[in-house]
Design a protein around this motif. Structure first.
Motif, PDB file in Angstrom:
ATOM      1  N   ASP A  26     -57.219  52.165 -15.611  1.00  0.00           N
ATOM      2  CA  ASP A  26     -57.736  51.669 -17.303  1.00  0.00           C
ATOM      3  C   ASP A  26     -56.751  49.622 -17.164  1.00  0.00           C
ATOM      4  OD1 ASP A  26     -58.488  50.362 -20.083  1.00  0.00           O
ATOM      5  OD2 ASP A  26     -58.639  52.827 -20.862  1.00  0.00           O
ATOM      6  N   ASP A  27     -57.439  49.240 -17.063  1.00  0.00           N
ATOM      7  CA  ASP A  27     -57.138  47.799 -17.672  1.00  0.00           C
ATOM      8  C   ASP A  27     -56.590  47.297 -18.424  1.00  0.00           C
ATOM      9  OD1 ASP A  27     -58.293  47.323 -14.781  1.00  0.00           O
ATOM     10  OD2 ASP A  27     -60.399  46.065 -15.687  1.00  0.00           O
ATOM     11  N   THR A  28     -56.569  48.110 -19.976  1.00  0.00           N
ATOM     12  CA  THR A  28     -56.034  48.160 -21.175  1.00  0.00           C
ATOM     13  C   THR A  28     -54.743  48.736 -21.181  1.00  0.00           C
ATOM     14  OG1 THR A  28     -57.706  50.122 -22.253  1.00  0.00           O
ATOM     15  CG2 THR A  28     -58.377  48.201 -22.544  1.00  0.00           C
ATOM     16  N   SER A  33     -51.650  48.473 -19.548  1.00  0.00           N
ATOM     17  CA  SER A  33     -50.896  47.574 -18.486  1.00  0.00           C
ATOM     18  C   SER A  33     -49.115  47.658 -19.505  1.00  0.00           C
ATOM     19  CB  SER A  33     -51.881  46.605 -18.461  1.00  0.00           C
ATOM     20  OG  SER A  33     -51.699  45.126 -19.528  1.00  0.00           O
ATOM     21  N   ARG A  54     -48.045  45.891 -23.000  1.00  0.00           N
ATOM     22  CA  ARG A  54     -49.382  46.378 -24.668  1.00  0.00           C
ATOM     23  C   ARG A  54     -48.168  47.489 -24.703  1.00  0.00           C
ATOM     24  NH1 ARG A  54     -55.086  45.740 -22.787  1.00  0.00           N
ATOM     25  NH2 ARG A  54     -55.162  45.801 -25.103  1.00  0.00           N
ATOM     26  N   GLY A 112     -55.178  54.634 -26.768  1.00  0.00           N
ATOM     27  CA  GLY A 112     -55.470  53.525 -27.397  1.00  0.00           C
ATOM     28  C   GLY A 112     -54.162  52.247 -27.113  1.00  0.00           C
ATOM     29  N   THR A 113     -54.387  51.610 -27.303  1.00  0.00           N
ATOM     30  CA  THR A 113     -54.050  50.377 -26.884  1.00  0.00           C
ATOM     31  C   THR A 113     -53.982  48.940 -28.565  1.00  0.00           C
ATOM     32  OG1 THR A 113     -55.007  49.317 -24.815  1.00  0.00           O
ATOM     33  CG2 THR A 113     -52.841  50.633 -24.557  1.00  0.00           C
ATOM     34  N   ASP A 114     -52.981  48.418 -27.665  1.00  0.00           N
ATOM     35  CA  ASP A 114     -53.018  46.906 -29.149  1.00  0.00           C
ATOM     36  C   ASP A 114     -53.938  46.011 -28.228  1.00  0.00           C
ATOM     37  OD1 ASP A 114     -51.129  45.997 -26.850  1.00  0.00           O
ATOM     38  OD2 ASP A 114     -50.023  44.866 -28.192  1.00  0.00           O
ATOM     39  N   ASP A 115     -54.245  44.907 -28.909  1.00  0.00           N
ATOM     40  CA  ASP A 115     -55.766  44.578 -28.738  1.00  0.00           C
ATOM     41  C   ASP A 115     -54.824  42.483 -28.906  1.00  0.00           C
ATOM     42  OD1 ASP A 115     -57.873  42.554 -27.768  1.00  0.00           O
ATOM     43  OD2 ASP A 115     -58.692  42.971 -30.396  1.00  0.00           O
ATOM     44  N   LYS A 147     -55.236  39.402 -28.975  1.00  0.00           N
ATOM     45  CA  LYS A 147     -55.894  38.548 -29.266  1.00  0.00           C
ATOM     46  C   LYS A 147     -54.594  36.649 -28.734  1.00  0.00           C
ATOM     47  CE  LYS A 147     -59.746  40.582 -31.388  1.00  0.00           C
ATOM     48  NZ  LYS A 147     -59.774  40.780 -32.351  1.00  0.00           N
TER      49      LYS A 147
END
Length: 89
Positions: free
Chosen positions: A48-50, A52, A55, A84-87, A89
Motif C-alpha cells: 500500500d503506497d499510503t 510510508s 506518515r 488508515g493514514t494521514d493525508d 496535503k
C-alpha cells in the motif's frame, strides 16, 4: 543503530490522543482514544503506497506488539493492522 522493518512489518512510535482545552470535561475512563503513531520504517512487502515513512498511521489498540529499543518504545504492526493514514496535503 538503524532499524529496518522486514517483510510486511511497519514500525511506529505511538502518539497520544490530541487534547484540547475548553468545553465539557469528560473523564479519562469515558474517552475512547485514537490509536495512532508515526511510521518509522516500512518493510519491502508492504504493497500500500499510503503506508510510508513519516506518515501517521491509525490502528486498532490490540494490534501488533511493543518493544523497547534504545529507550524508545516501538509498536510493530503488519500491513493488515493499519486502518488508515494521514493525508499529506
Amino acid at each position: 543503530m538503524t532499524i529496518k522493518a522486514s517483510n510486511d512489518c511497519i514500525w511506529v512510535t505511538r502518539q497520544d490522543a490530541d487534547t484540547k482545552q475548553g468545553g465539557i470535561m469528560i473523564p479519562d475512563s469515558a474517552k475512547k482514544p485514537v490509536h495512532k503513531g508515526k511510521i518509522i520504517t516500512v518493510g519491502k512487502l508492504v504493497s500500500d503506497d499510503t503506508i510510508s515513512k513519516n506518515r501517521i498511521a491509525v490502528f486498532n489498540k490490540s494490534s501488533g506488539f511493543e518493544i523497547d529499543e534504545e529507550g524508545i518504545t516501538y509498536t510493530i504492526l503488519r500491513q493488515i493492522d493499519i486502518v488508515g493514514t494521514d493525508d499529506p496535503k
